[in-house]
Design a protein around this motif. Structure first.
Motif, PDB file in Angstrom:
ATOM      1  N   GLY A   1       0.723  -1.204  -0.024  1.00 53.25           N
ATOM      2  CA  GLY A   1       0.042   0.003  -0.152  1.00 53.25           C
ATOM      3  C   GLY A   1       0.860   1.339  -0.027  1.00 53.25           C
ATOM      4  O   GLY A   1       2.047   1.283   0.262  1.00 53.25           O
TER       5      GLY A   1
ATOM      6  N   ASP B   1       0.278  -0.889   4.987  1.00 57.56           N
ATOM      7  CA  ASP B   1      -0.728  -2.087   5.095  1.00 57.56           C
ATOM      8  C   ASP B   1       0.422  -3.403   5.297  1.00 57.56           C
ATOM      9  O   ASP B   1       1.477  -3.637   4.796  1.00 57.56           O
ATOM     10  CB  ASP B   1      -1.383  -2.289   3.909  1.00 57.56           C
TER      11      ASP B   1
ATOM     12  N   THR C   1      -9.977  -6.811  -1.751  1.00 59.79           N
ATOM     13  CA  THR C   1      -9.033  -6.385  -0.678  1.00 59.79           C
ATOM     14  C   THR C   1      -9.660  -5.810   0.572  1.00 59.79           C
ATOM     15  O   THR C   1     -10.523  -4.679   0.419  1.00 59.79           O
ATOM     16  CB  THR C   1      -7.760  -5.289  -0.925  1.00 59.79           C
TER      17      THR C   1
ATOM     18  N   THR D   1      -9.125  -3.934   4.090  1.00 62.16           N
ATOM     19  CA  THR D   1      -8.258  -3.192   4.989  1.00 62.16           C
ATOM     20  C   THR D   1      -8.884  -2.985   6.005  1.00 62.16           C
ATOM     21  O   THR D   1      -9.832  -2.520   6.322  1.00 62.16           O
ATOM     22  CB  THR D   1      -8.098  -1.773   4.278  1.00 62.16           C
TER      23      THR D   1
ATOM     24  N   ASN E   1      -5.519  -6.829   4.473  1.00 62.61           N
ATOM     25  CA  ASN E   1      -4.302  -5.681   4.685  1.00 62.61           C
ATOM     26  C   ASN E   1      -4.906  -5.350   6.229  1.00 62.61           C
ATOM     27  O   ASN E   1      -5.813  -4.682   6.315  1.00 62.61           O
ATOM     28  CB  ASN E   1      -4.013  -4.709   3.996  1.00 62.61           C
TER      29      ASN E   1
ATOM     30  N   ARG F   1      -4.009  -2.554   9.123  1.00 62.03           N
ATOM     31  CA  ARG F   1      -3.204  -1.322   9.246  1.00 62.03           C
ATOM     32  C   ARG F   1      -3.500  -0.881  10.688  1.00 62.03           C
ATOM     33  O   ARG F   1      -4.524  -0.638  11.561  1.00 62.03           O
ATOM     34  CB  ARG F   1      -4.123  -0.048   8.557  1.00 62.03           C
TER      35      ARG F   1
END
Length: 252
Positions: free
Chosen positions: A60, A68, A78, A80, A113, A115
């Motif tokens: 990312g 990410d 995807t 997140t 992903n 974060r």
């Protein structure tokens, strides 16, 4: 023995005094060297704590920094997921959706992903979320992010205690996660090698206006409504619909 002989051999009446002076000078020099070395080490650690060094495998782009942390990347959807290691709401979400995420990954329709953010440090005071997130990024260097975060969720203390500032606790969790080279992990944590990266991740999240964690995005679009209204079934359905949409858009 003459006075001259005493000076030559260092065994005269004044020799002990001279020897102690020599020892004192040597000790002072050694202390100065150690002091300089400690200062250099502190400066180096301070630099590493602010330098934005992404952990291995981060993806990312946000402000030119990869923020990410992917787990078994696949396509076409995807997810997140924004989580705070010190947040009870993040822990509840992570544990509730663990099986759902595993099934979505296995389906080949989604990649996930993660974060990491640290807004709980501002809410409760202290730096536990930052310390835990930086340690998780150190685990990511060895491709052990997910197992380490599992341990974070299983052993997450009450947020007001700020227990993740305890390096021994983080070290013990790394051992429980397994397959983590302890020396490399400890070096990464002790030198604060990922703190700058964590700080950048939090600042980007705060600027995004996404609100309170946990937050889930599907292909970059936040899910409508708070995650408290989400269910594993709804999330699975949303992913399937998005996968169908992407597939249809790819048709000539």
């Amino acid at each position: 023995m003459s006075e001259g002989d005493g000076k030559a051999t260092g065994k005269g009446p004044g020799a002990p005094r001279r020897n102690w002076r020599l020892y004192g000078v040597a000790a002072l020099g050694f202390a100065l060297i150690c002091g300089v070395a400690a200062t250099v080490g502190q400066v180096a650690r301070a630099h590493e704590a602010t330098a934005v060094n992404a952990p291995k495998g981060a993806v990312g782009q946000s402000g030119g920094t990869r923020l990410d942390l992917p787990v078994r990347p696949t396509v076409p959807v995807t997810l997140t997921v924004y989580e705070d290691p010190r947040s009870p709401q993040s822990r509840e979400f992570a544990q509730r959706y663990a099986d759902t995420f595993s099934r979505l990954l296995a389906s080949g329709q989604a990649q996930i992903n993660y974060r990491l953010v640290t807004q709980s440090d501002k809410r409760y005071g202290g730096s536990g979320a930052t310390q835990a997130a930086a340690a998780a990024a150190c685990a990511q260097d060895q491709k052990r992010f997910a197992p380490f975060m599992d341990q974070i969720w299983q052993h997450q203390p009450a947020p007001a205690k700020d227990a993740f500032t305890d390096r021994k606790l983080l070290s013990d969790l790394a051992k429980k996660a397994g397959k983590i080279d302890h020396d490399s992990f400890e070096t990464c944590v002790d030198r604060s090698e990922r703190k700058g990266w964590v700080a950048r991740s939090q600042s980007e999240f705060a600027a995004s206006g996404l609100g309170e964690v946990p937050v889930v995005e599907i292909n970059g679009r936040p899910l409508p409504g708070p995650t408290a209204q989400l269910t594993p079934g709804k999330l699975t359905s949303l992913v399937h619909k998005e996968a169908q949409r992407v597939a249809a858009a790819a048709q000539p």
